[in-house]
Design an enzyme around this catalytic site. Structure first.
Site: not given
Ligand SMILES: Cc1cc2nc3c(=O)[nH]c(=O)nc-3n(C[C@H](O)[C@H](O)[C@H](O)COP(=O)(O)O)c2cc1C
Length: 369
Positions: A83, A113, A237
């Site tokens: 990415q 982001c 998460r």
């Molecule tokens: C600690 C953390 C770091 C993240 N870093 C990125 C990242 O580097 N690139 C990205 O596209 N999304 C990033 N996200 C977003 C996640 O990929 C995801 O879209 C978001 O957590 C929602 O999905 P979930 O409810 O399954 O966690 C991050 C989320 C968290 C919580």
């Protein structure tokens, strides 16, 4: 059970672990989804796809070595997409050229982001305000990437006014797979997820779509796929909380009962994660603090009162951390079920996952106090 998109677009992607099943992916998470975590998740049942933490792209950038390891030393047997986050066309092409020398499954663009210090540079989620800039970036990456070019986006910056235009650009530039986190940038991780907007994306784009946002378990994944008709799910998460989730998805998608996870299994997971993320360069105290960030999520499934979370947050050493784990996860408790869904009201990161938390308090992986 599954709703498949037109075969042509799906066949371009690496085949899933179980052909014909909905796709699963581990969501990219900065400081989380590194090589060590990928290997730990794969031990409990890999997702079909991995996506790296984002590579920062700017004039002075070089692909970060610690992130390259998750590509070059990937022993999970599953494809990993690299990415990028950035907006400079020349340096995006330059970085693609460098990354294509490594065993990547494809190149992914971050358009989501939500961290203020990131979107203020007009990259990541900040680009969702400027569809015409996105058009230039899509054209640049489509030209630079002979293989799979994928995109991960949110549904807008503060609203969905550009969403349809952005989806049309996904078609126009022949993006090969789209992951949609069903929230705006301004909604961070606090709001309900707008699965109806993900369904709108599925209906409008020709490529497979992965639904993302608050998918807490295999049954939730099934329900979201039914609701959105997405080609699969991306889980973040709740894969930290429950690394068995991808295996459980495959069990459910093939009509089998979900494998039962007991608290003693969680104790073993924590030990494996501690060993996998341990290194001689990281002092014990710093490592224990990093582990707490993972355990903030694990704790959501241990007990409904959050007692494990409270005790864990006070641990200052490896010995005291594992004493807390033994107390809550072994002995009589050991045979108790690890909750398949997070317990209501047990919040992993109160400072950025509760509706009234201040908007800029979310440093992506902070310990909720
Ligand atoms: C600690 C953390 C770091 C993240 N870093 C990125 C990242 O580097 N690139 C990205 O596209 N999304 C990033 N996200 C977003 C996640 O990929 C995801 O879209 C978001 O957590 C929602 O999905 P979930 O409810 O399954 O966690 C991050 C989320 C968290 C919580």
């Amino acid at each position: 059970m599954h709703v498949a998109p037109p075969p042509s677009s799906l066949n371009k992607l690496p085949p899933p672990i179980v052909p014909g099943q909905p796709l699963t992916a581990l969501a990219p998470m900065q400081d989380v989804t590194d090589l060590a975590f990928m290997r730990v998740v794969a031990h409990y049942g890999a997702p079909d796809y991995f996506v790296t933490e984002f590579f920062r792209v700017h004039a002075q950038s070089r692909p970060e070595k610690h992130i390259l390891r998750s590509i070059d030393e990937n022993t999970t047997g599953r494809p990993v997409f690299a990415q990028l986050i950035g907006e400079d066309l020349h340096h995006l092409s330059r970085t693609v050229e460098e990354l294509l020398k490594h065993p990547v499954a494809g190149i992914d663009l971050n358009l989501g982001c939500p961290a203020p210090k990131v979107y203020k540079k007009n990259v990541g989620g900040g680009l969702l305000r400027e569809p015409e800039k996105v058009a230039e970036i899509f054209a640049c990456l489509r030209a630079a990437v002979p293989g799979l070019f994928t995109v991960k986006m949110r549904i807008g910056f503060e609203d969905t006014r550009h969403f349809e235009r952005l989806l049309d650009l996904v078609n126009e530039h022949r993006v090969d797979m789209l992951s949609v986190h069903g929230r705006t940038v301004k909604e961070m991780y606090r709001s309900e997820v707008h699965y109806d907007e993900i369904a709108r994306a599925v209906a409008r784009v020709r490529c497979p779509v992965l639904a993302n946002g608050n998918i807490t378990s295999a049954p939730k994944a099934r329900d979201v796929i039914r609701q959105t008709r997405a080609a699969g799910v991306m889980i973040g998460r709740h894969a930290i909380r429950n690394p068995w989730v991808f295996r459980q998805c495959r069990e459910l998608f093939s009509g089998h009962p979900l494998s039962r996870v007991k608290l003693q299994d969680v104790r073993e997971y924590i030990d494996r994660l501690y060993r996998a993320t341990q290194s001689s360069e990281i002092p014990e105290q710093a490592h224990v603090n990093r582990m707490k960030k993972f355990l903030n999520f694990v704790g959501q499934g241990v007990d409904p009162d959050g007692a494990f979370l409270r005790d864990m947050r006070h641990a200052q050493s490896e010995a005291s951390l594992f004493a807390v784990c033994d107390r809550h996860l072994l002995g009589a408790a050991g045979d108790l079920d690890f909750s398949p869904e997070p317990y209501a009201g047990v919040i992993a990161r109160p400072n950025c996952e509760t509706p009234d938390a201040p908007s800029d308090s979310c440093s992506l992986f902070s310990v909720g106090t």
